[in-house]
Write a protein that holds these residues in place. Structure first.
Motif, PDB file in Angstrom:
ATOM      1  N   ALA A  37       0.836  -1.210   0.000  1.00 52.38           N
ATOM      2  CA  ALA A  37       0.000   0.000   0.000  1.00 52.38           C
ATOM      3  C   ALA A  37       0.863   1.248   0.000  1.00 52.38           C
ATOM      4  N   PRO A  38       0.313   2.386  -0.427  1.00 49.23           N
ATOM      5  CA  PRO A  38       1.042   3.651  -0.279  1.00 49.23           C
ATOM      6  C   PRO A  38       1.355   3.893   1.188  1.00 49.23           C
ATOM      7  N   ALA A  39       2.408   4.652   1.444  1.00 52.63           N
ATOM      8  CA  ALA A  39       2.851   4.887   2.817  1.00 52.63           C
ATOM      9  C   ALA A  39       2.433   6.274   3.287  1.00 52.63           C
ATOM     10  N   LEU A  40       1.821   6.330   4.466  1.00 52.28           N
ATOM     11  CA  LEU A  40       1.590   7.596   5.162  1.00 52.28           C
ATOM     12  C   LEU A  40       2.809   7.826   6.041  1.00 52.28           C
ATOM     13  N   VAL A  41       3.569   8.843   5.720  1.00 53.18           N
ATOM     14  CA  VAL A  41       4.826   9.105   6.421  1.00 53.18           C
ATOM     15  C   VAL A  41       4.564  10.131   7.525  1.00 53.18           C
ATOM     16  N   VAL A  42       4.724   9.702   8.768  1.00 50.00           N
ATOM     17  CA  VAL A  42       4.574  10.587   9.924  1.00 50.00           C
ATOM     18  C   VAL A  42       5.982  11.021  10.318  1.00 50.00           C
ATOM     19  N   ARG A  43       6.357  12.219   9.919  1.00 50.28           N
ATOM     20  CA  ARG A  43       7.767  12.637  10.031  1.00 50.28           C
ATOM     21  C   ARG A  43       8.167  12.992  11.453  1.00 50.28           C
ATOM     22  N   ARG A  45       6.576  13.871  15.837  1.00 51.70           N
ATOM     23  CA  ARG A  45       5.472  13.821  16.790  1.00 51.70           C
ATOM     24  C   ARG A  45       4.540  15.022  16.652  1.00 51.70           C
ATOM     25  N   ARG A  46       5.071  16.107  16.098  1.00 51.56           N
ATOM     26  CA  ARG A  46       4.225  17.292  15.920  1.00 51.56           C
ATOM     27  C   ARG A  46       3.018  16.985  15.034  1.00 51.56           C
ATOM     28  N   ALA A  47       3.178  16.077  14.071  1.00 48.24           N
ATOM     29  CA  ALA A  47       2.045  15.682  13.224  1.00 48.24           C
ATOM     30  C   ALA A  47       0.909  15.134  14.085  1.00 48.24           C
ATOM     31  N   ALA A  63      -0.896  19.389   9.059  1.00 47.00           N
ATOM     32  CA  ALA A  63       0.285  18.526   9.102  1.00 47.00           C
ATOM     33  C   ALA A  63       0.875  18.322   7.713  1.00 47.00           C
ATOM     34  N   TRP A  64       0.007  18.186   6.703  1.00 46.08           N
ATOM     35  CA  TRP A  64       0.471  18.016   5.324  1.00 46.08           C
ATOM     36  C   TRP A  64       1.183  19.271   4.825  1.00 46.08           C
ATOM     37  N   VAL A  65       0.569  20.422   4.994  1.00 46.27           N
ATOM     38  CA  VAL A  65       1.143  21.673   4.483  1.00 46.27           C
ATOM     39  C   VAL A  65       2.475  21.968   5.161  1.00 46.27           C
ATOM     40  N   ALA A  66       2.552  21.692   6.461  1.00 45.61           N
ATOM     41  CA  ALA A  66       3.796  21.941   7.195  1.00 45.61           C
ATOM     42  C   ALA A  66       4.881  20.927   6.895  1.00 45.61           C
ATOM     43  N   GLY A  67       4.552  19.842   6.194  1.00 45.90           N
ATOM     44  CA  GLY A  67       5.530  18.802   5.903  1.00 45.90           C
ATOM     45  C   GLY A  67       5.686  17.795   7.018  1.00 45.90           C
ATOM     46  N   ASP A  68       4.808  17.829   8.032  1.00 42.17           N
ATOM     47  CA  ASP A  68       4.864  16.847   9.119  1.00 42.17           C
ATOM     48  C   ASP A  68       4.316  15.495   8.679  1.00 42.17           C
ATOM     49  N   LEU A  69       3.393  15.514   7.725  1.00 42.35           N
ATOM     50  CA  LEU A  69       2.856  14.298   7.111  1.00 42.35           C
ATOM     51  C   LEU A  69       3.189  14.306   5.629  1.00 42.35           C
ATOM     52  N   ASP A  70       3.406  13.137   5.070  1.00 50.65           N
ATOM     53  CA  ASP A  70       3.639  13.023   3.633  1.00 50.65           C
ATOM     54  C   ASP A  70       3.093  11.681   3.167  1.00 50.65           C
ATOM     55  N   ILE A  71       3.061  11.506   1.876  1.00 52.92           N
ATOM     56  CA  ILE A  71       2.637  10.239   1.281  1.00 52.92           C
ATOM     57  C   ILE A  71       3.694   9.791   0.295  1.00 52.92           C
ATOM     58  N   GLU A  72       4.093   8.551   0.401  1.00 49.56           N
ATOM     59  CA  GLU A  72       4.996   7.949  -0.570  1.00 49.56           C
ATOM     60  C   GLU A  72       4.235   6.869  -1.320  1.00 49.56           C
ATOM     61  N   GLY A  73       4.392   6.873  -2.635  1.00 48.99           N
ATOM     62  CA  GLY A  73       3.627   5.953  -3.461  1.00 48.99           C
ATOM     63  C   GLY A  73       2.538   6.705  -4.188  1.00 48.99           C
ATOM     64  N   LEU A 379       9.342  29.001  -6.469  1.00 50.49           N
ATOM     65  CA  LEU A 379       8.504  30.176  -6.765  1.00 50.49           C
ATOM     66  C   LEU A 379       7.572  30.538  -5.620  1.00 50.49           C
ATOM     67  N   VAL A 380       6.941  29.547  -5.003  1.00 50.75           N
ATOM     68  CA  VAL A 380       5.895  29.858  -4.015  1.00 50.75           C
ATOM     69  C   VAL A 380       6.155  29.273  -2.633  1.00 50.75           C
ATOM     70  N   GLY A 381       7.217  28.493  -2.485  1.00 50.65           N
ATOM     71  CA  GLY A 381       7.499  27.863  -1.206  1.00 50.65           C
ATOM     72  C   GLY A 381       6.898  26.465  -1.119  1.00 50.65           C
ATOM     73  N   ALA A 382       7.494  25.642  -0.267  1.00 40.37           N
ATOM     74  CA  ALA A 382       7.072  24.245  -0.161  1.00 40.37           C
ATOM     75  C   ALA A 382       5.646  24.128   0.352  1.00 40.37           C
ATOM     76  N   GLY A 383       5.278  24.960   1.324  1.00 45.39           N
ATOM     77  CA  GLY A 383       3.949  24.848   1.906  1.00 45.39           C
ATOM     78  C   GLY A 383       2.846  25.094   0.894  1.00 45.39           C
ATOM     79  N   ARG A 384       2.961  26.172   0.126  1.00 45.81           N
ATOM     80  CA  ARG A 384       1.909  26.465  -0.841  1.00 45.81           C
ATOM     81  C   ARG A 384       1.886  25.435  -1.960  1.00 45.81           C
ATOM     82  N   ALA A 385       3.048  24.988  -2.402  1.00 49.66           N
ATOM     83  CA  ALA A 385       3.078  23.946  -3.432  1.00 49.66           C
ATOM     84  C   ALA A 385       2.388  22.676  -2.929  1.00 49.66           C
ATOM     85  N   ARG A 386       2.578  22.352  -1.652  1.00 51.25           N
ATOM     86  CA  ARG A 386       1.929  21.172  -1.077  1.00 51.25           C
ATOM     87  C   ARG A 386       0.415  21.379  -0.981  1.00 51.25           C
ATOM     88  N   VAL A 387      -0.010  22.602  -0.660  1.00 53.77           N
ATOM     89  CA  VAL A 387      -1.446  22.905  -0.671  1.00 53.77           C
ATOM     90  C   VAL A 387      -2.041  22.566  -2.025  1.00 53.77           C
TER      91      VAL A 387
END
Length: 430
Positions: A37-43, A45-47, A63-73, A379-387
C-alpha cells in the motif's frame, strides 16, 4: 521507541474501529501496515499533536502543508483509501467526542497523547488564512480572498495550467488528448453556446488570464470586456491581449462585477467565478448579470456544484479548502443554481454536466506541478506547493467519485413573454 509505526497503527485502528488502509512509516524509521500500500509518512510527533488538537480534515491538512505528514507511493490511491476515514466518516471533533464514550477509544486516545507528547498546540502553517467569517462577500473581503488564491504568481500558474492558462474544467474529446486542445475546445464550446457573432459585446466575468476573452475576440470577432479582482491576472491578460494584437477588441479591467455599469451586453460568460459569490449573495449575482444583458442575450454560467444534503441547514464549508485554497468560497447544488438564475428572471435553456472532464483536467494539472516540483517550490514555497498538490489531487477524486460535479448552464433573458429567441433544436453547438 523503535516501533512507533506499529504503535500508531494499533492506536489508529482502536480509535477508528477499522483497519488502517495504508502503510505507516514513523519518524523512527519503523513501518507497519500493508506492504504493497502507499505509505503515510509521519515525520515527527508534531504531526500527531496537530491531529489531536484539531481532529479531522483541518488537522491533517495542517500537518500536510507543514511537511509533518507526507505520502509515498500513489497519491491518489492513498487519498482514496483514507477518504472513508476522514471525509466520509466525519472524523472531526464532534464525532471524536461521541466516540470517546467508548472505554477502548478513550484508552487509545490516551495512548496517542502519550506518544505525541502534548505541549501547546502547534501554530498553523503561515499559508493558512485566519479571519473572521462575520463579514463575508463584501467587495473588500472578496478582493482579499481572490488575491489570496490568484495572486500566487503567474509563473506558478504557468507551471500548473500550461500554455492555455485556463483555470477551469477543460472539455475532452478523449482522455489521451492534450490539455491545450481540451481547453481550446471548452472555450469554443462556450462561444457556440452563446452564439457569438462579429460585432457583439461579451462580458467575461472573472476573466482570469484572458484566455476566454482572447479566444472570443480572435475567433468570433466580438468586443470583450473582461473583469477580475486580481491585479496579477489583469496585468498578465493585458500583456497577452497586446501580443495578440487585440487591444481594439478586448478590455481587461480590475473591477468587481457589481460595479460594471456599461451594459447592455449581448452575452455574458462566467466561468469558474460563481463559486466565489457565496450563497448569501448569489441572487444578487444573478440579478446583476440579468440587468447587464440585452433582451434576448445569453448567459453561460460554468460552475462547480456539490451534492445536496438531506439537511441543508447542516451543510458546512470544507475546512481545508476554506483555510488554504478558496477563502470564503461556497458550493451549491445545481438545483439551487438553476432556481436562483430563474428567480432573477432568466429562462434556463440547457444544463450540461461535465464532471468527468474536470477529473481529467485536474490530473493533468497535478502532473504538470509534479513534473516541475522544484521550480514550483522555488517560486511559491514548499507549503503552498503542497497545498496545491493536495487540493488538486483530492478534487480529482471528488469528481471521479461523484462527490462534486461541474455544470455549464445556458440561460437567456427572454425578449418578451413566451419567446426565448432560441432555435427549436437548441443544441446547435454539438
Amino acid at each position: 521507541m523503535a516501533d512507533a509505526a506499529l504503535r500508531l497503527k494499533s492506536l489508529f485502528e482502536q480509535l477508528l474501529g477499522t483497519p488502517v488502509p495504508v502503510r505507516i512509516r514513523a519518524w523512527d524509521g519503523s513501518e507497519a501496515g500493508p506492504p504493497d500500500a502507499p505509505a503515510l509518512v509521519v515525520r515527527n510527533r508534531r504531526a500527531l499533536r496537530r491531529l489531536l488538537w484539531k481532529p479531522g480534515e483541518l488537522g491533517m491538512a495542517r500537518a500536510w502543508v507543514a511537511g509533518d505528514l507526507d505520502i509515498e507511493g500513489d497519491l491518489y490511491a492513498a487519498l482514496d483509501a483514507m477518504s472513508s476515514l476522514v471525509w466520509e466518516r466525519g472524523a472531526d471533533a464532534r464525532s471524536l467526542a461521541q466516540a470517546l464514550r467508548d472505554p477502548e477509544v478513550r484508552s487509545a486516545a490516551r495512548g496517542l497523547v502519550k506518544l505525541a507528547g502534548l505541549p501547546l498546540p502547534p501554530a498553523p502553517p503561515p499559508e493558512e488564512v485566519r479571519r473572521s467569517r462575520a463579514h463575508l462577500h463584501t467587495k473588500r473581503t472578496d478582493k482579499r480572498a481572490i488575491s489570496h488564491h490568484y495572486d500566487v504568481g503567474n509563473d506558478f500558474y504557468e507551471i500548473v495550467l500550461g500554455p492555455s492558462m485556463v483555470y477551469s474544467c477543460a472539455y475532452w474529446e478523449s482522455p489521451d488528448g492534450t490539455l491545450e486542445d481540451a481547453q481550446r475546445d471548452k472555450l469554443e464550446l462556450i462561444c457556440r453556446k452563446l452564439e457569438l457573432t462579429p460585432g457583439q459585446r461579451l462580458l467575461d466575468v472573472g476573466c482570469g488570464w484572458g484566455s476566454m476573452a482572447i479566444h472570443a475576440a480572435r475567433e468570433h470577432g466580438v468586443s470583450v470586456v473582461g473583469v477580475t479582482l486580481s491585479q496579477e491576472q489583469a496585468a498578465y491578460a493585458r500583456k497577452r491581449v497586446a501580443e495578440e494584437g487585440l487591444t481594439d477588441k478586448v478590455e481587461i479591467r480590475v473591477q468587481d462585477y457589481r460595479d460594471v455599469t456599461d451594459g447592455p451586453y449581448d452575452a455574458i460568460s462566467s466561468v469558474g467565478m460563481a463559486e466565489h459569490v457565496g450563497s448569501a449573495r448569489y441572487l444578487e449575482y444573478t440579478r446583476v448579470l440579468f440587468a447587464l444583458l440585452r433582451p434576448g442575450g445569453r448567459l453561460l454560467n460554468h460552475q462547480i456544484a456539490r451534492r445536496p444534503w438531506q439537511d441543508e441547514s447542516a451543510y458546512d464549508i470544507d475546512e481545508f479548502i476554506d483555510a488554504y485554497v478558496f477563502p470564503d468560497g461556497e458550493l451549491a447544488p445545481i438545483g439551487t443554481t438553476v432556481t436562483q438564475l430563474e428567480s432573477a428572471g432568466f429562462e434556463v435553456r440547457d444544463v450540461e454536466a461535465i464532471r468527468e472532464h474536470y477529473a481529467l483536467t485536474l490530473r493533468r494539472w497535478v502532473a504538470n506541478l509534479e513534473s516541475e516540483w522544484r521550480r514550483a517550490v522555488g517560486l511559491v514555497g514548499a507549503g503552498r506547493a503542497r497545498v496545491w498538490r493536495l487540493y488538486m489531487a483530492a478534487s480529482a477524486l471528488g469528481f471521479e467519485r461523484n462527490r462534486i460535479g461541474v455544470n455549464q448552464v445556458l440561460a437567456v433573458k427572454t425578449p418578451e413573454p413566451g419567446r426565448s429567441g432560441m432555435p427549436l433544436r437548441a443544441r446547435t453547438w454539438n
